[in-house]
Design an enzyme around this catalytic site. Structure first.
Site, PDB file in Angstrom:
ATOM      1  CE1 TYR A 198      48.527  35.594  30.647  1.00 27.37           C
ATOM      2  CE2 TYR A 198      49.932  37.036  29.261  1.00 27.37           C
ATOM      3  CZ  TYR A 198      48.599  36.678  29.974  1.00 27.37           C
ATOM      4  OH  TYR A 198      47.775  37.535  29.486  1.00 27.37           O
TER       5      TYR A 198
ATOM      6  CD  GLU B 286      45.567  31.869  30.271  1.00 26.66           C
ATOM      7  OE1 GLU B 286      45.376  31.294  29.802  1.00 26.66           O
ATOM      8  OE2 GLU B 286      45.547  33.291  29.858  1.00 26.66           O
TER       9      GLU B 286
ATOM     10  CG  ASP C 208      31.977  39.396  49.492  1.00 29.40           C
ATOM     11  OD1 ASP C 208      32.854  39.639  49.851  1.00 29.40           O
ATOM     12  OD2 ASP C 208      31.480  40.227  48.562  1.00 29.40           O
TER      13      ASP C 208
ATOM     14  CB  THR D 127      39.036  42.339  48.976  1.00 27.52           C
ATOM     15  OG1 THR D 127      38.761  42.723  50.361  1.00 27.52           O
ATOM     16  CG2 THR D 127      37.941  42.781  47.922  1.00 27.52           C
TER      17      THR D 127
ATOM     18  CE  LYS E 112      36.714  45.271  50.217  1.00 32.26           C
ATOM     19  NZ  LYS E 112      36.452  46.388  49.365  1.00 32.26           N
TER      20      LYS E 112
ATOM     21  NE  ARG F 259      42.853  48.100  44.763  1.00 34.42           N
ATOM     22  CZ  ARG F 259      42.208  48.836  45.575  1.00 34.42           C
ATOM     23  NH1 ARG F 259      42.733  49.361  46.639  1.00 34.42           N
ATOM     24  NH2 ARG F 259      40.792  48.646  45.668  1.00 34.42           N
TER      25      ARG F 259
END
Ligand code: PLP
Length: 489
Positions: free
Chosen positions: A77, A79, A254, A283, A286, A292
């Site tokens: 973790y 954060e 984007d 992203t 692609k 991903r």
């Protein structure tokens, strides 16, 4: 028609033997716990190797990128931000996140990069909230005696909420090629913003900058979103920035679809969004050919707010994926990636030319990016029928709306095709001409079925022997351009 390891940058060819050993060992370990998952994993590779993948948003990441994700970073973790975590023991995550962000800044020439978003949609959510936090609240902070949004009391927030006036967003409409996060009604972006769309010129299919400017002057948006999922042309981001500046809007681009063409220096100058946009989202999986995930690049005035993606709208970052982003971005900084990106665009051109010389209709009459949008109505078909018939013949595409689509967003009138994945396999322009020939062959041999209550938009018949003929022809192309050459399980 053989794969050219330099121009196609066949990912991982140079360490295929070591990668094979790694995958064999990994699958053996998985097999000892849940053999059905090991079997499905093997089958997925076999299926990907055996199909002509033309989904414009997909690619094949290198074994280095894929193997990076299978690590103990998955268990951590973290954060918070680099050096400021809400959990102890994040020193190695700090290393990974710093390296991924550094590669992203260097690759795209961006002042700031945030590599935590789990996906493209998450990157857009981070960007929207960062822009709102920066734009809407900042002028009010002084009135409230605060220096930073984090200093505001609950009562201050209440007063700000009541004052929120301009939450208007202008984005490209879905049927012109925009994404659902660009203000589509059923998406949260269409609910949290008063939304208006710009489309494309009804005669040419090209983006009409005068119409965008007119809409911006009338609507006075807080945010103009540029970028697309299914528009087969380049965008002039300098012009989009001029429009945004004229109406005082923030320009958000984007570039999820075409980030690989930006990274590979195919889109430069006015076509490179990064220097022109206040905030650029993407992203990583692609055309950029990474794991991903998502990413936000920002100009300095937005970077503090973007840096608060967690806890604003994100939870713990996927540290194993951030590590894989760092590896993919390092790959994209190699000269071979620029050759790959150029080949992606050349191949799209060859695919478009292949359709045009066989009298097929393309939205905008062609392409100058990685996307070809084929209007299948001249074959008497809906997009749904064309997509299914092509799949029967082993060609994987997705149906897509064309501008002002008479068949709506479900059945559609188009097929979207993209070149990034097959280019990674080594396909060149001649191969893509052959792909166009095979697609036209399938569609010419597909007949829509008339249902008893009128024409069915989903049913069709493929002429006998077509699927077998196309499968055999595709197999030749696929064998000449193997996926992960030298990788054996
Ligand atoms: N933005 C654009 C332009 C896209 O095309 C997509 C995906 O199709 C996204 C955002 C969302 O990406 P993800 O599926 O990773 O959430």
């Amino acid at each position: 028609m053989t794969a050219d390891p330099v121009t196609s940058h066949a990912p991982g060819a140079e360490y295929a033997e070591t990668a094979s050993a790694a995958y064999r060992a990994a699958l053996q370990v998985i097999e000892s716990v849940e053999p059905r998952i090991a079997a499905a994993t093997r089958k997925e590779l076999a299926d990907q190797r055996d199909s002509l993948k033309l989904i414009a948003s997909e690619n094949y990441a290198s074994p280095a990128v894929l193997l990076t994700m299978g690590s103990w970073f998955s268990d951590k973790y973290a954060e918070g931000t680099i050096g400021h975590r809400f959990y102890a023991g994040c020193q190695n995550v700090d290393t990974v996140e710093s390296l991924a962000a550094e590669h992203a800044r260097e690759l795209f020439g961006a002042p700031y990069a945030y590599v935590q978003p789990h996906s493209g949609i998450d990157a857009n959510l981070v960007a929207f909230w960062a822009i709102l936090a920066t734009r809407v609240e900042a002028p009010e902070l002084a009135n409230l005696g605060a220096k930073h949004v984090n200093d505001l009391s609950e009562a201050d927030w209440e007063s700000l909420r009541n004052k929120l006036g301009n939450q208007r967003l202008l984005g490209m409409s879905l049927d012109a090629g925009g994404h659902l996060t660009h203000g589509f009604r059923p998406n949260i972006s269409g609910k949290m913003f008063h939304q208006r769309s710009y489309g494309t010129d009804p005669n040419t299919g090209f983006l009409d900058y005068d119409a965008v400017a007119k809409a911006a002057r009338e609507f006075k948006p807080l945010i103009i979103v540029a970028g697309y999922s299914a528009y087969p042309r380049r965008v002039n981001f300098a012009t989009m920035r001029e429009i945004a500046d004229e109406v005082g809007a923030t320009l958000m681009v984007d570039m999820a679809h075409f980030a690989g063409l930006v990274a590979g220096k195919v889109f430069t100058g006015d076509e490179d969004p990064v220097p022109h946009a206040h905030v650029t989202t993407t992203t990583t999986h692609k055309s950029l050919r990474g794991p991903r995930g998502g990413m936000v690049l920002a100009q300095p005035e937005y970077s503090d707010a973007v840096d608060k993606g967690c806890p604003m709208v994100l939870g713990g970052p996927l540290s194993h994926v951030m590590a894989a982003k760092a590896v993919a971005l390092a790959e994209a900084r190699q000269p071979a990636f620029q050759a790959y990106a150029r080949r992606v665009a050349d191949n799209a051109q060859a695919l478009a030319d292949g359709f045009l010389k066989r009298d097929a209709n393309l939205v905008t009459g062609g392409t100058d990016n990685h996307i070809v949008l084929l209007d299948v109505t001249s074959f008497g078909l809906t997009g749904r029928q064309a997509e299914s018939a092509l799949l029967d013949a082993g060609i994987v595409t997705n149906r897509n709306s064309v501008p002002s689509d008479p068949n709506g967003a479900w059945y559609t009138s188009g097929i979207r095709l993209g070149t990034p994945a097959l280019t990674t396999r080594g396909f060149g322009p001649d191969d893509f001409d052959r792909v166009a020939e095979l697609i036209v062959d399938v569609l010419s041999n597909t007949t829509p079925t008339q249902a008893s209550s009128g024409p069915s938009k989903a049913k069709y018949t493929l002429a006998a022997g077509t699927a077998e003929r196309i499968h055999a022809a595709s197999a030749e192309l696929l064998e000449a351009n193997p996926l992960y050459p030298g990788l054996t399980l």
